[in-house]
Scaffold this motif. Sequence first.
Motif, short mmCIF file in Angstrom:
data_model
loop_
_atom_site.label_atom_id
_atom_site.label_comp_id
_atom_site.label_asym_id
_atom_site.label_seq_id
_atom_site.Cartn_x
_atom_site.Cartn_y
_atom_site.Cartn_z
N PRO A 1 0.70 -1.03 -0.06
CA PRO A 1 -0.04 -0.09 0.03
C PRO A 1 0.69 1.13 -0.10
CG PRO A 1 -0.47 -1.48 1.91
CD PRO A 1 0.60 -2.17 1.13
N GLU B 1 0.53 5.07 1.10
CA GLU B 1 -0.34 6.16 1.88
C GLU B 1 -0.58 7.34 1.13
OE1 GLU B 1 0.67 6.40 6.22
OE2 GLU B 1 -0.62 8.40 5.93
N GLY C 1 -3.34 6.66 -1.52
CA GLY C 1 -4.39 6.24 -1.09
C GLY C 1 -4.49 4.68 -1.74
N SER D 1 -4.09 0.76 -2.00
CA SER D 1 -4.45 -0.03 -1.11
C SER D 1 -3.45 -1.26 -1.33
CB SER D 1 -5.89 -0.85 -1.54
OG SER D 1 -5.96 -1.55 -2.45
N ASN E 1 -8.76 4.53 -3.87
CA ASN E 1 -8.85 5.79 -4.62
C ASN E 1 -9.44 5.43 -5.83
OD1 ASN E 1 -6.72 4.48 -5.77
ND2 ASN E 1 -5.38 6.12 -5.66
N ARG F 1 -4.26 17.44 0.34
CA ARG F 1 -3.16 17.43 1.00
C ARG F 1 -2.44 18.63 1.47
NH1 ARG F 1 -0.45 14.22 -3.44
NH2 ARG F 1 -2.24 12.90 -3.10
#
Lengths: 158, 122
Positions: free
Chosen positions: A64, A66, A69, A71, A98, A136
Amino acid sequence: MTSTDPATQSNDEDLTTIVVDQFYPHPPERVWRALTTPELLAQWLMPNDFRAEVGHRFTMRGRPVEATGFSGVVASTVLAVEAPRLLRISWADAEGGNAMQTTVTWTLQAEGAGTRVLLEQAGFDADDAVDQLSRRIMTGGWRSMILARLGEILDDAA
Amino acid sequence: MPRRSRSAPLDRLVGALANPTRRDILDALLEREQTVTELAARFDMARPSVSEHLASLRAGGLVDERTSGRHRYYSVTPGPLQELADWLTPYERFWRGRMRDLGTVLDQLEQDDHPHDDEGRR
């Protein structure tokens, strides 16, 4: 602030495509092999159940990320296979982490004794881009970068 | 000190973003375009203060203005955010890494194909 790495360009007019341009001192056939053999693909990309067949659906499992996003699991469909010059797959987060659906295309061109490979990931939504960037910014992901830059500006002004 | 040619617009962009109230205003405008009056009410701020912040955001190229009848609406513009194409950086970094790893696999394949090749065509 942006790197001057010549191998990577973002189309200035368009937030929606990533291009990576890489030359390999290897013949196209070997590059094509590495691109389309599941065991080899697993070594440089991710473990997968890929088959070089248009319409084949497969998944890839990685770590993943981060920052985006992601997975870690990619759901793909093979869209185009034109040995040894072009491979195109769809690319989406299998767990909808996402929501973006993109296409990834590798184009191979013989160049001298080697091969030039162009990788393009396209289909990011421009509104998504604004949204994600701003999100962000709001969550402070850019705070340290901005503060560092602000520090430089203030030092220059002093 | 040498300055990069694109630093002035970037400085304005960074300056616009460096203020938390302006970031809040940008956040509000991401929901929908709004007038100074609407923003002032929402943040319980005086209109001139809101206008000042909007002016900074416009100078940073982050916000556009359009007039419709007697009202001026402000909205977020994606254009100058291209200066911060770094939002793609995680993806670029990912693919640059993958393309590098592809090179390693190719070198290994060559070794496998020519195990006794002392010339090493690298």
